[in-house]
Write a protein that holds these residues in place. Sequence first.
Motif, PDB file in Angstrom:
ATOM      1  N   ASP A 319      -7.202  -6.891  -2.790  1.00 33.83           N
ATOM      2  CA  ASP A 319      -7.337  -5.558  -2.080  1.00 33.83           C
ATOM      3  C   ASP A 319      -7.328  -4.417  -3.064  1.00 33.83           C
ATOM      4  OD1 ASP A 319      -4.539  -5.613  -3.065  1.00 33.83           O
ATOM      5  OD2 ASP A 319      -3.693  -5.716  -0.832  1.00 33.83           O
ATOM      6  N   LEU A 320      -7.030  -4.700  -4.328  1.00 35.96           N
ATOM      7  CA  LEU A 320      -7.296  -3.646  -5.268  1.00 35.96           C
ATOM      8  C   LEU A 320      -5.894  -2.947  -5.440  1.00 35.96           C
ATOM      9  CD1 LEU A 320     -10.924  -2.591  -5.133  1.00 35.96           C
ATOM     10  CD2 LEU A 320     -10.122  -4.141  -6.492  1.00 35.96           C
ATOM     11  N   HIS A 321      -4.957  -3.259  -4.820  1.00 38.78           N
ATOM     12  CA  HIS A 321      -3.827  -2.632  -4.737  1.00 38.78           C
ATOM     13  C   HIS A 321      -2.595  -3.222  -5.583  1.00 38.78           C
ATOM     14  CE1 HIS A 321      -5.350  -0.319  -1.512  1.00 38.78           C
ATOM     15  NE2 HIS A 321      -4.287   0.548  -1.419  1.00 38.78           N
ATOM     16  N   PHE A 322      -1.805  -2.329  -6.288  1.00 37.40           N
ATOM     17  CA  PHE A 322      -0.408  -2.873  -6.466  1.00 37.40           C
ATOM     18  C   PHE A 322       0.719  -2.548  -5.321  1.00 37.40           C
ATOM     19  CE2 PHE A 322       3.890  -1.838  -7.944  1.00 37.40           C
ATOM     20  CZ  PHE A 322       3.980  -2.930  -8.799  1.00 37.40           C
ATOM     21  N   ILE A 323       1.134  -3.442  -4.780  1.00 35.27           N
ATOM     22  CA  ILE A 323       2.168  -3.286  -3.728  1.00 35.27           C
ATOM     23  C   ILE A 323       3.487  -4.293  -4.000  1.00 35.27           C
ATOM     24  CG2 ILE A 323       2.410  -3.928  -1.336  1.00 35.27           C
ATOM     25  CD1 ILE A 323      -0.400  -3.800  -0.919  1.00 35.27           C
ATOM     26  N   SER A 324       4.460  -3.866  -3.773  1.00 35.81           N
ATOM     27  CA  SER A 324       5.787  -4.412  -4.004  1.00 35.81           C
ATOM     28  C   SER A 324       6.351  -4.950  -2.663  1.00 35.81           C
ATOM     29  CB  SER A 324       6.842  -3.443  -4.664  1.00 35.81           C
ATOM     30  OG  SER A 324       8.175  -4.098  -4.968  1.00 35.81           O
ATOM     31  N   TRP A 325       6.270  -6.486  -2.650  1.00 33.84           N
ATOM     32  CA  TRP A 325       6.690  -7.054  -1.489  1.00 33.84           C
ATOM     33  C   TRP A 325       8.121  -7.537  -1.537  1.00 33.84           C
ATOM     34  CZ3 TRP A 325       4.256  -6.420   3.170  1.00 33.84           C
ATOM     35  CH2 TRP A 325       2.702  -6.052   3.027  1.00 33.84           C
ATOM     36  N   ASP A 326       8.649  -7.967  -0.239  1.00 37.61           N
ATOM     37  CA  ASP A 326       9.847  -9.164  -0.336  1.00 37.61           C
ATOM     38  C   ASP A 326       9.089 -10.402  -0.534  1.00 37.61           C
ATOM     39  OD1 ASP A 326      12.006  -7.151   0.019  1.00 37.61           O
ATOM     40  OD2 ASP A 326      11.409  -6.761   1.855  1.00 37.61           O
ATOM     41  N   ASN A 327       9.907 -11.284  -0.678  1.00 39.01           N
ATOM     42  CA  ASN A 327       9.610 -12.675  -0.747  1.00 39.01           C
ATOM     43  C   ASN A 327      10.357 -13.671   0.283  1.00 39.01           C
ATOM     44  OD1 ASN A 327       7.964 -14.970  -1.454  1.00 39.01           O
ATOM     45  ND2 ASN A 327       9.039 -15.380  -3.374  1.00 39.01           N
ATOM     46  N   PRO A 328       9.808 -13.886   1.184  1.00 42.87           N
ATOM     47  CA  PRO A 328       8.454 -13.944   1.754  1.00 42.87           C
ATOM     48  C   PRO A 328       8.400 -12.355   2.308  1.00 42.87           C
ATOM     49  CG  PRO A 328       9.797 -14.832   3.560  1.00 42.87           C
ATOM     50  CD  PRO A 328      10.911 -14.848   2.160  1.00 42.87           C
ATOM     51  N   PRO A 329       7.045 -11.835   2.477  1.00 38.64           N
ATOM     52  CA  PRO A 329       6.832 -10.611   2.501  1.00 38.64           C
ATOM     53  C   PRO A 329       7.191 -10.178   3.779  1.00 38.64           C
ATOM     54  CG  PRO A 329       4.772 -11.925   2.538  1.00 38.64           C
ATOM     55  CD  PRO A 329       5.845 -12.853   1.992  1.00 38.64           C
ATOM     56  N   LYS A 330       7.473  -9.086   4.233  1.00 37.78           N
ATOM     57  CA  LYS A 330       7.778  -8.590   5.592  1.00 37.78           C
ATOM     58  C   LYS A 330       6.782  -7.536   5.977  1.00 37.78           C
ATOM     59  CE  LYS A 330      12.923  -8.633   4.697  1.00 37.78           C
ATOM     60  NZ  LYS A 330      14.104  -7.689   4.910  1.00 37.78           N
ATOM     61  N   GLN A 331       6.972  -6.931   7.171  1.00 34.68           N
ATOM     62  CA  GLN A 331       5.898  -6.201   7.715  1.00 34.68           C
ATOM     63  C   GLN A 331       5.435  -4.948   6.970  1.00 34.68           C
ATOM     64  OE1 GLN A 331       4.233  -6.792  10.808  1.00 34.68           O
ATOM     65  NE2 GLN A 331       3.053  -5.215  10.344  1.00 34.68           N
ATOM     66  N   HIS A 332       6.410  -4.505   6.219  1.00 40.54           N
ATOM     67  CA  HIS A 332       6.069  -3.314   5.343  1.00 40.54           C
ATOM     68  C   HIS A 332       6.778  -3.598   3.782  1.00 40.54           C
ATOM     69  CE1 HIS A 332       4.866  -0.849   8.641  1.00 40.54           C
ATOM     70  NE2 HIS A 332       5.841  -1.155   9.259  1.00 40.54           N
ATOM     71  N   PRO A 333       5.965  -3.128   2.903  1.00 38.39           N
ATOM     72  CA  PRO A 333       6.385  -3.149   1.456  1.00 38.39           C
ATOM     73  C   PRO A 333       7.410  -2.383   1.049  1.00 38.39           C
ATOM     74  CG  PRO A 333       4.239  -2.038   1.564  1.00 38.39           C
ATOM     75  CD  PRO A 333       4.678  -2.432   2.966  1.00 38.39           C
ATOM     76  N   HIS A 334       7.732  -2.499  -0.146  1.00 37.68           N
ATOM     77  CA  HIS A 334       9.040  -1.559  -0.619  1.00 37.68           C
ATOM     78  C   HIS A 334       8.347  -0.084  -0.950  1.00 37.68           C
ATOM     79  CE1 HIS A 334      12.116  -4.307  -1.212  1.00 37.68           C
ATOM     80  NE2 HIS A 334      11.243  -5.076  -1.806  1.00 37.68           N
ATOM     81  N   TYR A 335       8.893   1.000  -0.798  1.00 37.63           N
ATOM     82  CA  TYR A 335       8.553   2.211  -1.443  1.00 37.63           C
ATOM     83  C   TYR A 335       8.545   2.137  -2.854  1.00 37.63           C
ATOM     84  CZ  TYR A 335       8.436   4.501   3.081  1.00 37.63           C
ATOM     85  OH  TYR A 335       7.943   4.961   4.275  1.00 37.63           O
ATOM     86  N   LEU A 336       7.661   2.638  -3.529  1.00 39.14           N
ATOM     87  CA  LEU A 336       7.337   2.877  -5.002  1.00 39.14           C
ATOM     88  C   LEU A 336       7.978   4.109  -5.478  1.00 39.14           C
ATOM     89  CD1 LEU A 336       3.608   1.447  -5.408  1.00 39.14           C
ATOM     90  CD2 LEU A 336       5.823   0.132  -5.535  1.00 39.14           C
ATOM     91  N   THR A 337       8.783   4.016  -6.763  1.00 43.21           N
ATOM     92  CA  THR A 337       9.567   5.005  -7.368  1.00 43.21           C
ATOM     93  C   THR A 337       9.021   5.127  -8.787  1.00 43.21           C
ATOM     94  OG1 THR A 337      11.562   3.991  -7.601  1.00 43.21           O
ATOM     95  CG2 THR A 337      11.301   4.778  -5.714  1.00 43.21           C
ATOM     96  N   LEU A 338       9.734   5.825  -9.528  1.00 44.23           N
ATOM     97  CA  LEU A 338       9.660   5.888 -11.011  1.00 44.23           C
ATOM     98  C   LEU A 338       9.906   4.711 -11.751  1.00 44.23           C
ATOM     99  CD1 LEU A 338      11.045   9.667 -11.483  1.00 44.23           C
ATOM    100  CD2 LEU A 338       8.665   8.832 -12.109  1.00 44.23           C
ATOM    101  N   ASP A 339      10.937   4.044 -11.426  1.00 41.41           N
ATOM    102  CA  ASP A 339      11.189   2.510 -11.678  1.00 41.41           C
ATOM    103  C   ASP A 339      10.018   1.571 -11.730  1.00 41.41           C
ATOM    104  OD1 ASP A 339      13.765   3.502 -12.278  1.00 41.41           O
ATOM    105  OD2 ASP A 339      14.215   2.805 -10.386  1.00 41.41           O
ATOM    106  N   ASP A 340       8.968   1.912 -10.884  1.00 44.26           N
ATOM    107  CA  ASP A 340       7.984   0.927 -10.589  1.00 44.26           C
ATOM    108  C   ASP A 340       6.720   1.361 -11.585  1.00 44.26           C
ATOM    109  OD1 ASP A 340       9.052  -0.991  -8.672  1.00 44.26           O
ATOM    110  OD2 ASP A 340       9.062   0.878  -7.515  1.00 44.26           O
ATOM    111  N   MET A 341       6.760   2.434 -12.351  1.00 45.10           N
ATOM    112  CA  MET A 341       5.565   3.061 -12.850  1.00 45.10           C
ATOM    113  C   MET A 341       5.011   1.964 -13.831  1.00 45.10           C
ATOM    114  SD  MET A 341       3.868   6.008 -12.901  1.00 45.10           S
ATOM    115  CE  MET A 341       2.635   6.596 -14.214  1.00 45.10           C
ATOM    116  N   GLN A 342       5.479   1.356 -14.565  1.00 41.63           N
ATOM    117  CA  GLN A 342       5.161   0.518 -15.752  1.00 41.63           C
ATOM    118  C   GLN A 342       4.469  -0.667 -15.123  1.00 41.63           C
ATOM    119  OE1 GLN A 342       4.887   1.540 -19.172  1.00 41.63           O
ATOM    120  NE2 GLN A 342       3.316  -0.156 -19.009  1.00 41.63           N
TER     121      GLN A 342
END
Length: 431
Positions: A319-342
């Motif tokens: 899907d050409l996206h970076f998405i931070s999911w739970d495992n197993p994934p829930k309905q909505h992913p985590h919100y991205l912050t400065l900690d996810d930049m790298q």
Amino acid sequence: MKKLKTYYLHLRHPTTMERKWIFPLAIGSIVSLFLLFLTTLTSPDGTPLLPLYRYYSSYSAAANVFVESKLKPLPISAVPPPPRFAYLISGSAGDGNMTKRTLQALYHPNNQYVVHLDAESSPEERLDLRNYVTNHPIFNKFKNVRMITKANLVTYRGPTMVANTLHAAAILLKEGGEWDWFINLSASDYPLVTQDDLLHTFSYLPRDLNFIDHTSKIGWKEFQRAKPIIIDPGLYMTKKADVFWITQRRSVPTAFKLFTGSAWMALSRPFIDFCVWGWDNLPRTVLMYYANFISSPEGYFHTVVCNAQEFRNTTVNSDLHFISWDNPPKQHPHYLTLDDMQRMVDSNAPFARKFPREDPVLDKIDSELLFRGKGMLVPGGWCIGSRKNGTDPCSVTGNITVLRPTAGAKRLEKLIGSLLSNENFRSNQCI
């Protein structure tokens, strides 16, 4: 009667008739030979003596020059022409400013855009976005940003999101001119590369590829999504409400195979044509099935593309996206912050989601990856203005087909190379 008489005299006196033609024929032959002889004569400077021949020669030379100029092969450029993207950017109540910001980060004059705030947003918020789109000098110059002013009511868990996506695609097919890929994003998405990076990389790709994360191994979704029957109030109500469930359940379809995946994708124009026009009825049949399917945006396009013989071998499983999911994934992913930049940068993905509104990580992406000033468009090869004293370089426009890729193009090239490698591309086709 006269013709019959002539024919009769000819039969009656054939010798007399033949003798009448001998003398004129002899005179004509002598004259022709004399003219042919004159054409071989030239003056001392080599010019033909007969003017008619000189005129014919000059005409022939001119004709040859004209034809050769027509047939002269054009130089072939080593760089293919850049493609064009058609974007849908959709949001809901409170997403007006984020929709503007995402549009600024995605803008390029060679692309086409549709923005939409659903009916849950206030009239004032929609009017503010419309005025922004209408009055922006660059958008107004290139006429390539449209807003769906009659807002749709969109429920993510129901089919109304699919209907809204098809609505935007139909507008782009009708009014957007030529484009190659349709990309759907929300106001909480954000690019990690410039449009010049994206256009440059996609210039070298076949235009029929469909970037869509998909699998036929639906697992738990068969029991929790495929068999239940839901009704989306967004289809008939004026206020948004959650879907409600029917007590009766249904079996898995046998006329087509179910696929599921991400709701975010980059689809080729031929496939969008197929979904909107549906010339073999598969898109309409599948759409009717998914009208009662929970989270239908995660299955409709996937099921259509993988059940259509014409398109099932055109899929790139991403899907050409970076998405931070739970495992197993829930309905909505985590919100991205400065900690996810790298991690975002290391993913080589061109897009990421979800972002909180106006989070500092967006400023960091603007500064380090997009080189965009606050409230400005992302600069590219088409921007030829000065940067002095904080001036927007895109306030002065040049050739919109000129690309100036950054380091983001290298990252994206690495991702696309991996997705299209022999071990990944064929093994991740629709099965």
